[in-house]
Structures are given as C-alpha cells and as structure tokens.
Design a protein around this motif. Sequence first.
Motif, mmCIF file in Angstrom:
data_model
loop_
_atom_site.group_PDB
_atom_site.id
_atom_site.type_symbol
_atom_site.label_atom_id
_atom_site.label_comp_id
_atom_site.label_asym_id
_atom_site.label_seq_id
_atom_site.Cartn_x
_atom_site.Cartn_y
_atom_site.Cartn_z
ATOM 1 N N VAL A 20 -0.629 22.136 19.041
ATOM 2 C CA VAL A 20 -0.624 21.053 18.055
ATOM 3 C C VAL A 20 0.756 20.404 18.066
ATOM 4 O O VAL A 20 1.775 21.082 18.195
ATOM 5 C CB VAL A 20 -0.967 21.576 16.632
ATOM 6 N N TYR A 21 0.771 19.076 17.943
ATOM 7 C CA TYR A 21 2.013 18.312 18.059
ATOM 8 C C TYR A 21 2.009 17.213 17.016
ATOM 9 O O TYR A 21 0.949 16.757 16.592
ATOM 10 C CB TYR A 21 2.141 17.741 19.480
ATOM 11 N N ALA A 22 3.203 16.773 16.605
ATOM 12 C CA ALA A 22 3.299 15.836 15.494
ATOM 13 C C ALA A 22 4.081 14.584 15.853
ATOM 14 O O ALA A 22 5.162 14.651 16.440
ATOM 15 C CB ALA A 22 3.950 16.515 14.295
ATOM 16 N N LEU A 23 3.514 13.456 15.457
ATOM 17 C CA LEU A 23 4.176 12.161 15.487
ATOM 18 C C LEU A 23 4.734 11.982 14.078
ATOM 19 O O LEU A 23 3.964 11.916 13.118
ATOM 20 C CB LEU A 23 3.141 11.084 15.823
ATOM 21 N N LEU A 24 6.068 11.930 13.950
ATOM 22 C CA LEU A 24 6.721 11.992 12.643
ATOM 23 C C LEU A 24 7.604 10.770 12.384
ATOM 24 O O LEU A 24 8.801 10.776 12.685
ATOM 25 C CB LEU A 24 7.569 13.278 12.563
ATOM 26 N N PRO A 25 7.033 9.693 11.830
ATOM 27 C CA PRO A 25 7.821 8.483 11.572
ATOM 28 C C PRO A 25 8.574 8.557 10.233
ATOM 29 O O PRO A 25 8.086 9.118 9.252
ATOM 30 C CB PRO A 25 6.755 7.386 11.528
ATOM 31 N N ARG A 26 9.768 7.975 10.240
ATOM 32 C CA ARG A 26 10.548 7.852 9.000
ATOM 33 C C ARG A 26 11.635 6.807 9.217
ATOM 34 O O ARG A 26 12.390 6.882 10.185
ATOM 35 C CB ARG A 26 11.181 9.199 8.623
ATOM 36 N N ASN A 27 11.687 5.844 8.317
ATOM 37 C CA ASN A 27 12.718 4.803 8.345
ATOM 38 C C ASN A 27 12.808 4.103 9.706
ATOM 39 O O ASN A 27 13.897 3.820 10.193
ATOM 40 C CB ASN A 27 14.084 5.380 7.952
ATOM 41 N N PRO A 51 -3.326 33.181 17.992
ATOM 42 C CA PRO A 51 -4.704 33.652 17.764
ATOM 43 C C PRO A 51 -4.972 33.848 16.268
ATOM 44 O O PRO A 51 -4.177 34.472 15.557
ATOM 45 C CB PRO A 51 -4.753 34.988 18.509
ATOM 46 N N GLY A 52 -6.070 33.264 15.792
ATOM 47 C CA GLY A 52 -6.465 33.388 14.391
ATOM 48 C C GLY A 52 -5.739 32.447 13.440
ATOM 49 O O GLY A 52 -6.044 32.417 12.250
ATOM 50 N N GLU A 53 -4.794 31.680 13.937
ATOM 51 C CA GLU A 53 -4.006 30.770 13.099
ATOM 52 C C GLU A 53 -4.713 29.426 12.993
ATOM 53 O O GLU A 53 -5.095 28.845 14.011
ATOM 54 C CB GLU A 53 -2.614 30.589 13.716
ATOM 55 N N PRO A 54 -4.884 28.889 11.778
ATOM 56 C CA PRO A 54 -5.449 27.542 11.651
ATOM 57 C C PRO A 54 -4.497 26.502 12.270
ATOM 58 O O PRO A 54 -3.274 26.630 12.155
ATOM 59 C CB PRO A 54 -5.576 27.341 10.141
ATOM 60 N N PRO A 55 -5.036 25.472 12.924
ATOM 61 C CA PRO A 55 -4.177 24.473 13.568
ATOM 62 C C PRO A 55 -3.157 23.815 12.626
ATOM 63 O O PRO A 55 -2.010 23.599 13.019
ATOM 64 C CB PRO A 55 -5.168 23.450 14.113
ATOM 65 N N ILE A 56 -3.555 23.503 11.412
ATOM 66 C CA ILE A 56 -2.613 22.847 10.481
ATOM 67 C C ILE A 56 -1.472 23.796 10.114
ATOM 68 O O ILE A 56 -0.314 23.380 10.006
ATOM 69 C CB ILE A 56 -3.341 22.325 9.217
ATOM 70 N N THR A 57 -1.775 25.063 9.953
ATOM 71 C CA THR A 57 -0.725 26.059 9.685
ATOM 72 C C THR A 57 0.237 26.123 10.854
ATOM 73 O O THR A 57 1.462 26.155 10.679
ATOM 74 C CB THR A 57 -1.356 27.439 9.411
ATOM 75 N N ALA A 58 -0.308 26.122 12.075
ATOM 76 C CA ALA A 58 0.534 26.140 13.269
ATOM 77 C C ALA A 58 1.400 24.886 13.354
ATOM 78 O O ALA A 58 2.567 24.962 13.734
ATOM 79 C CB ALA A 58 -0.344 26.256 14.516
ATOM 80 N N LEU A 59 0.840 23.742 12.997
ATOM 81 C CA LEU A 59 1.597 22.491 13.027
ATOM 82 C C LEU A 59 2.806 22.568 12.092
ATOM 83 O O LEU A 59 3.926 22.253 12.491
ATOM 84 C CB LEU A 59 0.702 21.317 12.644
#
Length: 146
Positions: A20-27, A51-59
């Motif tokens: 999982v990867y994040a696009l993180l915009p600010r200012n 293993p067993g980790e929800p994707p959002i938690t991993a993010l």
Amino acid sequence: MRRVGSKPKPGISYQRRVGVYALLPRNGNLLVTHQEAQDEEFQLPGGGVDPGEPPITALHREVMEETGWRIAEPRKLGAFRRFVYMPEYDMWADKVCSVYAAWPVRKLGPPTEPGHTELWMSPQLAADALGNPGDRYFVKQYLDQL
C-alpha cells in the motif's frame, strides 16, 4: 489491473507481495520518501502489508515509519502490478501495489525506517523523479485533476 515496468522473466519464480502506498498532498507539494539503499530512489511512502494486517492499518504504519507523519482520510485511487527483484529480501516479487490519497495531518517525529528521509516535492517534479512507473502514473493522474 494495470501492469507497469518489465514483463515477468521466464524461468523466474515470483512471490506475491501486496503493498500500500500514499499520495500525500499538502500546501501544493507532495510528501515523498527518499530511500537510501543499493538503488537510491524517490518513492511514494508505503510498503508491504503484513500477514493478517488490514491494508489501511498497513498504510498508516508504513507512512509513519517512512515519513514520521500521521495521515487522515485515506481513499483508494487504484492499483498496479509490477514484477521486480527486491535485493533487500533477495527475492523476485510480483508486487500488487494499491495507491491511496490521504492527508498528512501531523508530524510526530523523524522517519523510524532506516535509510528513509521524508521530502516535500512539487507534483510536477515528483511525476518525473519517482523511481517506479506506477508511482509516476498516479502522480500524473493527480496532476491532471489540478
């Protein structure tokens, strides 16, 4: 699902690796990470789902480890797949990469993942500088919406 980069090589056994990867915009900028490793590169913050980790938690965990920032309101933008060698794990990987947009809301400290430095970069620069074509694709999609 969009495949980016090289085709799978014949005779290679690839292990599935979900990330999982994040696009993180600010200012007007994007929060990216610079990884100092065998092959240095700029990346969208993120990484493997345990293993067993929800994707959002991993993010949330991966962004915190690689940037020191807490994020809010992640929403999935899409996914891509790429076949690569991962020297840090000595393995060939079939990477399935989900990309989310989220808001970096609070800096809690420096990155805790060794070899990572957080960096603010213009979306235009990120669209060229990011190390893999999947990351660059999602930044270009973001730029098209501006």
